[in-house]
Design a protein around this motif. Structure first.
Motif, PDB file in Angstrom:
ATOM      1  N   LEU A 132       0.828  -1.329  -0.107  1.00 17.36           N
ATOM      2  CA  LEU A 132       0.187   0.093   0.031  1.00 17.36           C
ATOM      3  C   LEU A 132       1.012   1.350   0.031  1.00 17.36           C
ATOM      4  O   LEU A 132       0.473   2.285  -0.832  1.00 17.36           O
ATOM      5  N   THR A 133       1.874   1.300   0.611  1.00 17.04           N
ATOM      6  CA  THR A 133       2.906   2.197   0.664  1.00 17.04           C
ATOM      7  C   THR A 133       3.487   2.492  -0.665  1.00 17.04           C
ATOM      8  O   THR A 133       3.356   3.613  -1.076  1.00 17.04           O
ATOM      9  N   LEU A 136       0.598   4.040  -2.780  1.00 18.82           N
ATOM     10  CA  LEU A 136       0.412   5.467  -2.811  1.00 18.82           C
ATOM     11  C   LEU A 136       1.510   6.411  -3.448  1.00 18.82           C
ATOM     12  O   LEU A 136       1.220   7.565  -3.543  1.00 18.82           O
ATOM     13  N   THR A 147      -7.217  -6.064   2.806  1.00 17.02           N
ATOM     14  CA  THR A 147      -6.985  -4.692   3.133  1.00 17.02           C
ATOM     15  C   THR A 147      -7.604  -4.099   4.509  1.00 17.02           C
ATOM     16  O   THR A 147      -7.844  -2.969   4.448  1.00 17.02           O
ATOM     17  N   PRO A 155      -7.464   4.004   2.158  1.00 18.17           N
ATOM     18  CA  PRO A 155      -7.426   5.227   1.388  1.00 18.17           C
ATOM     19  C   PRO A 155      -8.468   5.552   0.380  1.00 18.17           C
ATOM     20  O   PRO A 155      -8.652   4.611  -0.328  1.00 18.17           O
ATOM     21  N   GLU A 157      -8.583   7.515  -2.356  1.00 23.83           N
ATOM     22  CA  GLU A 157      -7.941   7.517  -3.459  1.00 23.83           C
ATOM     23  C   GLU A 157      -7.764   6.316  -4.322  1.00 23.83           C
ATOM     24  O   GLU A 157      -7.699   6.013  -5.486  1.00 23.83           O
ATOM     25  N   LEU A 158      -8.093   5.034  -3.526  1.00 21.06           N
ATOM     26  CA  LEU A 158      -7.759   3.798  -4.014  1.00 21.06           C
ATOM     27  C   LEU A 158      -9.095   3.192  -4.087  1.00 21.06           C
ATOM     28  O   LEU A 158     -10.081   3.525  -3.433  1.00 21.06           O
ATOM     29  N   HIS A 275      -6.124  -0.653  -6.572  1.00 22.94           N
ATOM     30  CA  HIS A 275      -5.464   0.324  -7.522  1.00 22.94           C
ATOM     31  C   HIS A 275      -6.029   1.715  -7.445  1.00 22.94           C
ATOM     32  O   HIS A 275      -6.917   1.739  -6.768  1.00 22.94           O
ATOM     33  N   HIS A 276      -5.525   2.457  -7.978  1.00 24.73           N
ATOM     34  CA  HIS A 276      -6.019   4.077  -7.907  1.00 24.73           C
ATOM     35  C   HIS A 276      -7.275   3.942  -8.631  1.00 24.73           C
ATOM     36  O   HIS A 276      -7.462   3.198  -9.965  1.00 24.73           O
TER      37      HIS A 276
END
Length: 320
Positions: A132-133, A136, A147, A155, A157-158, A275-276
């Protein structure tokens, strides 16, 4: 002030220069011949030179036209390459699969076979905490794993989607007493010390799931130890410590060890793909197609009737 070349006009010019025929060039570009002639005149005005000699019988390039053709092709190729790179059609898709021989690695392997024209590059981050780091920070583009249990909210944004409820198992030396069982009921773990990768800071989500599972069934997690990577190191670790290791049902073979599924209830690991939200690499479609097929063929998203599922995971799957 110098004029800037219009790429649309250059594309029209290259078509005429290659066809040496306005009607054929217009058909190639799906435009009217009058519009194409107008574009060529506009380009000639822009560069301040006549580019073609036209007669009723033929079209030929002028010396200035021949010089411009070299530059026009280069500019259009550079433009197309830049757009292709940014759209993800040519660059590799970086995918974190946690480790070799796991579900996520199989998904990537099958996507590579189904879409050999795409480059899918794997990373082995060891856990969703580490992945995850990287995700991002833009150092990987897709990650697989659990997750929840990461110590922070998912997050915004994901995006994430359930891929598989994978049954868990025990990996143990082939001479361990539990190795005689074809399946290991969870009741057999009451009071037993299990290696649950305590202290693995790259996969806090795994440590969290394991601690909850073992606590619910009276088993004891082993003390923290350095994270073990690879089959050779896992075999050495088993010989040195002798404890059964909590693992996935689909995992790499380890010399001198056996895998026994856990039952009554069946504990499951929730694989998700992450993913984003705005990701658009064509490799994502290839991965999605494989996941859909495998889920249908092997019932990946169907829970066993007596499944043990962490409450947090059951909640996000119902309301992602």
């Amino acid at each position: 002030m110098r004029a800037e070349l219009d790429l649309r006009l250059l594309r029209a010019f290259v078509a005429v220069a290659e066809e040496l025929h306005f009607t054929r060039a217009a058909n190639r570009l799906y435009v009217a011949q009058q519009a194409l002639s107008r574009d060529i005149r506009r380009l000639e005005t822009q560069v301040g030179a006549r580019l073609f000699v036209r007669s009723t019988r033929q079209v030929t390039l002028t010396p200035d036209g021949e010089r411009l053709l070299v530059h026009a092709r280069s500019l259009l190729e550079l433009n197309d390459a830049a757009l292709q790179d940014l759209s993800g059609e040519a660059r590799p898709l970086l995918v974190d699969v946690i480790g070799e021989g796991l579900t996520a690695a199989r998904i990537v392997d099958e996507a590579r076979m189904a879409a050999p024209q795409l480059e899918l590059t794997v990373r082995y981050g060891g856990g969703m905490g580490a992945a995850l780091t990287q995700l991002l920070a833009g150092r990987v583009e897709v990650a697989f794993g659990r997750t929840e249990g990461l110590g922070a909210p998912f997050p915004a944004e994901l995006t994430r989607r359930l891929v598989r409820w994978e049954p868990l198992a025990l990996l143990m030396s082939d001479d361990h007493p539990l190795a005689d069982l074809a399946e290991v009921p969870m009741a057999e773990l009451d009071g037993v010390e299990i290696d649950a990768s305590s202290g693995n800071d790259v996969a806090p989500e795994w440590v969290d799931l394991a601690a909850s599972l073992l606590a619910d069934h009276g088993a004891r997690p082993s003390p923290p130890h350095p994270h073990v990577v690879g089959t050779a190191e896992t075999a050495r670790h088993l010989r040195s410590h002798g404890l059964p290791i909590l693992t996935m049902s689909e995992c790499p073979e380890v010399p001198g060890a056996v895998v026994r599924p856990l039952v009554d209830p069946v504990p499951v690991y929730p694989w998700a793909v992450v993913h984003h939200r705005d990701a658009n690499h064509p490799g994502l479609a290839a991965l999605d197609a494989v996941m859909v097929d495998l889920a249908a063929e092997e019932r990946w998203t169907a829970l066993p009737e007596d499944a043990w599922v962490p409450a947090a995971d059951a909640q996000w799957v119902r309301r992602p």
